[in-house]
Design a protein around this motif. Structure first.
Motif, mmCIF file in Angstrom:
data_model
loop_
_atom_site.group_PDB
_atom_site.id
_atom_site.type_symbol
_atom_site.label_atom_id
_atom_site.label_comp_id
_atom_site.label_asym_id
_atom_site.label_seq_id
_atom_site.Cartn_x
_atom_site.Cartn_y
_atom_site.Cartn_z
ATOM 1 N N GLN A 92 0.847 -1.187 0.000
ATOM 2 C CA GLN A 92 0.000 0.000 0.000
ATOM 3 C C GLN A 92 0.878 1.231 0.000
ATOM 4 O O GLN A 92 1.800 1.364 0.809
ATOM 5 N N ASN A 93 0.603 2.125 -0.940
ATOM 6 C CA ASN A 93 1.336 3.386 -1.045
ATOM 7 C C ASN A 93 0.311 4.511 -1.085
ATOM 8 O O ASN A 93 -0.301 4.762 -2.119
ATOM 9 N N GLY A 94 0.077 5.165 0.066
ATOM 10 C CA GLY A 94 -0.981 6.148 0.147
ATOM 11 C C GLY A 94 -2.318 5.445 0.027
ATOM 12 O O GLY A 94 -2.610 4.508 0.780
ATOM 13 N N ASN A 95 -3.130 5.863 -0.944
ATOM 14 C CA ASN A 95 -4.421 5.213 -1.161
ATOM 15 C C ASN A 95 -4.331 4.034 -2.128
ATOM 16 O O ASN A 95 -5.292 3.294 -2.290
ATOM 17 N N SER A 96 -3.183 3.882 -2.786
ATOM 18 C CA SER A 96 -3.033 2.861 -3.825
ATOM 19 C C SER A 96 -2.611 1.523 -3.229
ATOM 20 O O SER A 96 -1.688 1.460 -2.409
ATOM 21 N N VAL A 97 -3.291 0.452 -3.675
ATOM 22 C CA VAL A 97 -2.991 -0.906 -3.206
ATOM 23 C C VAL A 97 -2.674 -1.781 -4.416
ATOM 24 O O VAL A 97 -3.378 -1.753 -5.425
ATOM 25 N N THR A 98 -1.605 -2.562 -4.309
ATOM 26 C CA THR A 98 -1.200 -3.507 -5.343
ATOM 27 C C THR A 98 -1.122 -4.887 -4.732
ATOM 28 O O THR A 98 -0.422 -5.092 -3.734
ATOM 29 N N VAL A 99 -1.828 -5.849 -5.327
ATOM 30 C CA VAL A 99 -1.856 -7.224 -4.841
ATOM 31 C C VAL A 99 -1.222 -8.121 -5.894
ATOM 32 O O VAL A 99 -1.536 -8.022 -7.088
ATOM 33 N N THR A 100 -0.332 -9.009 -5.463
ATOM 34 C CA THR A 100 0.322 -9.970 -6.353
ATOM 35 C C THR A 100 0.149 -11.370 -5.781
ATOM 36 O O THR A 100 -0.114 -11.535 -4.588
ATOM 37 N N PRO A 101 0.267 -12.403 -6.619
ATOM 38 C CA PRO A 101 -0.035 -13.762 -6.161
ATOM 39 C C PRO A 101 0.965 -14.289 -5.156
ATOM 40 O O PRO A 101 2.156 -13.962 -5.221
#
Length: 371
Positions: A92-101
């Motif tokens: 999570q970077n600020g409001n941005s979320v990145t999900v990886t397997p």
């Protein structure tokens, strides 16, 4: 374009090796893949106790092939912060979320899904995200509510297929996409598609002569002119202002006996096949500024050594427009250049001669209709 190669078999050992190589090539050739019109993701606030909540997310792959090394992203609408996460990896970077397997589930299986969950804290409100991305492509707007416990589903309308294979192809909704790298002294080329009418390539071919590739989208017709009432097409594309290429329809009749090319735009040192040339190398047209099917053309004829080629170059270049394929074929027939031929297929793409450093070509719209 068809490229042939010859080899001499001096003895049985050489023949055996050749057979093995052929089997290996066939076994590794790409197969056509159909991608679904839409997939789904469900973002569910399972429990909200005010200032905190638990959330579950399911991403469904409605395709007949798996999605490997996926990246799933969204932005929180307010100040939600993840405090715990399970079922996948996240940042999570600020409001941005990145999900990886996770390592134990590296792909979303064909006609299957993946699930992950997390806990969040927030200050005052906990709205559901409006947009999601899968591998960088937007899925559209979520059908969401401001209430804190709403099951929401959004259709994923842009799932990307991509390949750098020389002969990669994808069939969907009656159209077939081809990467089609066939020339000499080639570089690299990657094709991508979200649909038959939204696709493109990134090409990096050296600045040398000769066509390197013809990435295209094909529609099969297989009708004789006498049985063809109409055949029309429309397109829109974005092309680079560097390199050497043309945006052209490649229309095939009588099983590759006749090739009809309709050049819509071009750049760099490229030109049509012709029967004669000026002293400066300019090809000489058979006809100039001929109105056919709503467009004006300069018309050339010649042969590439394999088949007869008729090239129609628009007098005014364009990145979008309409063409009347049947009108062009009827005009050629009226000239006596062929008879009641069978229109086998209509292709549209780019003949790329050079694209040094990597250039992007994108088709934003495309259709072929006939009866």
């Amino acid at each position: 374009m068809i490229k042939k190669s010859k080899s001499k078999k001096k003895n049985l050992v050489t023949l055996s090796v050749l057979i093995i190589v052929i089997v290996m090539v066939i076994s590794t050739m790409p197969t056509s893949k159909l991608f679904a019109a839409s997939n789904e993701t469900t973002y569910t606030i399972k429990n909200d106790w005010g200032g905190g909540a638990s959330v579950g997310v399911t991403v469904m792959n409605n395709n007949d092939f798996p999605i490997s090394d996926w990246v799933f992203q969204w932005e929180f609408p307010e100040d939600q912060q993840i405090s715990a996460f399970w079922g996948a990896n996240y940042e999570q970077n600020g409001n941005s979320v990145t999900v990886t397997p996770p390592s134990w589930t590296p792909e979303i299986p064909a006609n299957g899904s993946v699930y992950f969950g997390f806990m969040i804290g927030y200050t005052t409100t906990n709205s559901i995200p409006e947009h999601f991305l899968l591998n960088g492509y937007a899925f559209g707007v979520t059908d969401y509510s401001e209430t804190s416990s709403t099951n929401t589903t959004t259709n994923i309308s842009q799932l990307t297929w991509t390949s750098s294979d020389q002969w990669a192809k994808l069939t969907t909704e009656g159209y077939t996409l081809y990467n089609n790298i066939w020339g000499n002294d080639i570089g690299t080329q990657t094709i991508w598609a979200t649909a038959y009418n939204n696709w493109g390539v990134t090409a990096d071919h050296p600045n040398t002569g000769g066509i390197k590739s013809y990435p295209n989208c094909e529609k099969v017709v297989d009708k004789t002119l006498d049985n063809l009432n109409s055949c029309k097409s429309s397109f829109a594309c974005d092309v680079p202002d560097a390199g050497a290429y043309n945006t052209a329809y490649d229309i095939w009749c009588d099983n590759h006996a006749y090739e009809i090319m309709l050049w819509m735009n071009w750049n760099g040192e490229v030109g049509p096949i012709a029967r004669g040339w000026e002293d400066d190398g300019t090809p000489i047209p058979e006809y100039s500024n001929i109105p056919i099917g709503g467009n004006n053309w300069n018309v050339y004829k010649g042969t590439n050594g394999v088949n007869q080629v008729y090239s129609f170059l628009k007098t005014t270049q364009t990145n979008s427009g309409n063409v009347d394929v049947k009108a062009v074929l009827d005009w050629i027939r009226n000239e006596g250049w062929f008879g009641n031929v069978t229109l086998n297929k209509v292709q549209l793409g780019w003949e790329i001669t050079s694209a040094s450093g990597g250039l992007d070509f994108e088709m934003n719209d495309y259709s072929v209709t006939y009866d």
